[in-house]
Design an enzyme around this catalytic site. Structure first.
Site, PDB file in Angstrom:
ATOM      1  N   ALA A  73      35.532  44.353  40.465  1.00 14.84           N
ATOM      2  CA  ALA A  73      35.533  44.370  41.930  1.00 14.84           C
ATOM      3  C   ALA A  73      34.286  43.673  42.487  1.00 14.84           C
ATOM      4  O   ALA A  73      34.052  42.505  42.203  1.00 14.84           O
ATOM      5  CB  ALA A  73      35.667  45.808  42.424  1.00 14.84           C
ATOM      6  N   SER A  74      33.458  44.393  43.243  1.00 18.17           N
ATOM      7  CA  SER A  74      32.340  43.747  43.937  1.00 18.17           C
ATOM      8  C   SER A  74      31.210  43.286  43.024  1.00 18.17           C
ATOM      9  O   SER A  74      30.280  42.621  43.490  1.00 18.17           O
ATOM     10  CB  SER A  74      31.779  44.676  45.015  1.00 18.17           C
ATOM     11  OG  SER A  74      32.677  44.750  46.102  1.00 18.17           O
ATOM     12  N   MET A  75      31.271  43.608  41.744  1.00 14.86           N
ATOM     13  CA  MET A  75      30.315  42.995  40.824  1.00 14.86           C
ATOM     14  C   MET A  75      30.639  41.517  40.606  1.00 14.86           C
ATOM     15  O   MET A  75      29.892  40.797  39.945  1.00 14.86           O
ATOM     16  CB  MET A  75      30.266  43.760  39.502  1.00 14.86           C
ATOM     17  CG  MET A  75      29.454  45.047  39.612  1.00 14.86           C
ATOM     18  SD  MET A  75      29.431  46.027  38.097  1.00 14.86           S
ATOM     19  CE  MET A  75      28.478  44.977  37.007  1.00 14.86           C
ATOM     20  N   TYR A 112      28.663  45.076  55.263  1.00 11.85           N
ATOM     21  CA  TYR A 112      29.313  44.707  54.015  1.00 11.85           C
ATOM     22  C   TYR A 112      30.737  44.250  54.296  1.00 11.85           C
ATOM     23  O   TYR A 112      31.431  44.846  55.123  1.00 11.85           O
ATOM     24  CB  TYR A 112      29.309  45.914  53.089  1.00 11.85           C
ATOM     25  CG  TYR A 112      29.570  45.623  51.638  1.00 11.85           C
ATOM     26  CD1 TYR A 112      28.890  44.612  50.977  1.00 11.85           C
ATOM     27  CD2 TYR A 112      30.487  46.387  50.923  1.00 11.85           C
ATOM     28  CE1 TYR A 112      29.119  44.365  49.635  1.00 11.85           C
ATOM     29  CE2 TYR A 112      30.719  46.154  49.588  1.00 11.85           C
ATOM     30  CZ  TYR A 112      30.032  45.138  48.949  1.00 11.85           C
ATOM     31  OH  TYR A 112      30.257  44.895  47.622  1.00 11.85           O
ATOM     32  N   LYS A 164      30.506  39.643  43.209  1.00 10.61           N
ATOM     33  CA  LYS A 164      29.648  39.040  44.229  1.00 10.61           C
ATOM     34  C   LYS A 164      28.359  38.427  43.670  1.00 10.61           C
ATOM     35  O   LYS A 164      28.010  37.292  44.029  1.00 10.61           O
ATOM     36  CB  LYS A 164      29.337  40.071  45.314  1.00 10.61           C
ATOM     37  CG  LYS A 164      30.544  40.461  46.185  1.00 10.61           C
ATOM     38  CD  LYS A 164      30.173  41.530  47.197  1.00 10.61           C
ATOM     39  CE  LYS A 164      31.271  41.763  48.232  1.00 10.61           C
ATOM     40  NZ  LYS A 164      32.420  42.514  47.693  1.00 10.61           N
TER      41      LYS A 164
END
Length: 385
Positions: free
Chosen positions: A66-68, A177, A70
């Protein structure tokens, strides 16, 4: 000496932590890795990879990170900045004219348009629904449902949706965010002329040896794909959306949350960051660029990612950074960096102290508790090293 009074070591505490997380059904299993200066302090695969089959967890299990995603996409964008193909303080509409002339909820034009730097530090105004407080803007965002539909949309549809919505704040003024790194990924596609996954593979994944990282779960890796408990419905809802996008040919390769990876792969990326931007015999980022990436980019009065990290953190270019003042919910020191994924993954790293710690699990319901407790547990290993 009474052996019952012996203080357990870091490895024992890590095992106890994993045992508790699994017994409490926070996740069916996990893979963890703690390393300092090239020396592995601990590496574990515990529990099961799939609660329905009961198959044991394996070190090369594939997780939705997921947001890792980014920090990885931000790193590639910074590489393009170093190559002179991208500029941190240039407006995003230089590469994405679809986003020209963005306005605020009042209908007035923004004082300035979002920049590439805004995308990396989440001050662009492209906010997730949960970050929006204005009732009218929140209602409009809920109707557009970009949070729910993004994995199945085309890049053109994502840009059209963002262009139709007011910005949630004046660019540069608030940490909100959201979809900033998705937009950054689309900027990367315009600059490179390649799909985001292909650009990442050429610049980072292949050179670093990240063979299990990408925007889809290959057929050969399905048996290694980690799943959450059935009652963790939010995790399954998120994963199912991206699985549907994969069946549709991954129309939008989400720079904000679309990657799957393994602990071993992400360790290669983290090792490069704490290694001064160098790994596998080559330099990926200069020390000057890393200094910017690892420095707080927010105003001192900006609360930053407090709702995600707890107090004491600002935000750099792609990662939260521990400030040199204020309380913290974890035993972190100034300059420590972190980010995490909503599906239950987290990285903690400290470039100056040359260590990093990874926990990958399939867990959305209690992910914040789990990652905070993991950081506290990892400290015992770090203190012993």
């Amino acid at each position: 000496m009474n052996p019952t009074n012996r203080r357990p070591g870091g490895a024992e505490l890590l095992d106890a932590f994993l045992e508790w997380q699994i017994a409490a059904r926070h996740y069916p299993g996990a893979v963890v890795h703690v390393e300092r200066d090239g020396k592995v302090l601990a590496s574990r695969a515990a529990g099961v990879i799939d609660p329905e089959t009961g198959a044991p967890m394996v070190e090369n299990a594939v997780f939705r990170i997921a947001s890792m995603t980014k920090p990885i996409v931000s790193t590639l964008a910074l590489m393009l900045v170093e190559q002179g193909r991208l500029a941190l303080d240039a407006p995003v509409d230089r590469w994405l004219p679809e986003l020209a002339g963005l306005k605020l909820a009042s209908g007035k034009a923004a004082a300035r348009q979002p920049t590439v730097r805004d995308l990396m530090r989440h001050t662009s105004g492209f906010a997730y629904l949960g970050e929006i407080r204005d009732p009218a803007l929140r209602a409009a965002a809920a109707k557009a449902d970009l949070d729910g539909r993004l994995p199945t949309l085309s890049p053109a549809e994502v840009l059209a949706t963002l262009a139709s919505l007011p910005l949630a704040c004046e660019p540069g003024t608030q940490f909100l965010y959201g979809f900033s790194t998705d937009v950054l990924g689309l900027v990367v596609e315009r600059v490179t002329g390649a799909r985001l996954g292909d650009a990442l593979r050429e610049a980072l994944f292949d050179p670093l040896g990240m063979t299990d990282t990408g925007f889809s779960v290959p057929e050969a890796a399905v048996g290694r794909f980690a799943r959450a408990h059935a009652e963790d419905r939010p995790w399954h809802g998120f994963s199912d959306k991206y699985a549907l996008g994969q069946r549709m040919g991954a129309p939008m390769q989400s720079g904000g949350g679309g990657l799957v990876s393994t602990v071993a792969d992400y360790a290669r990326f983290a090792r490069m960051l704490v290694g001064g931007g160098q790994a596998a015999g080559r330099r990926f980022l200069s020390e000057a660029t890393l200094q910017q990436m690892f420095a707080n980019q927010l105003d001192a009065l900006n609360p930053g990612p407090v709702g995600f990290t707890g107090p004491g953190f600002g935000f750099g270019l792609g990662l939260a950074v521990r400030l040199d003042w204020g309380a913290s919910a974890t035993p972190s020191t100034a300059g420590e960096l972190t980010w995490f994924g909503i599906c239950g993954t987290v990285v903690w790293l400290h470039p100056r102290e040359r260590w990093f710690a990874l926990q990958f699990g399939a867990n959305m319901r209690s992910r914040m508790l789990s990652r905070m407790e993991f950081r506290r547990t990892a400290q015992f290993l770090l203190d012993e090293s």
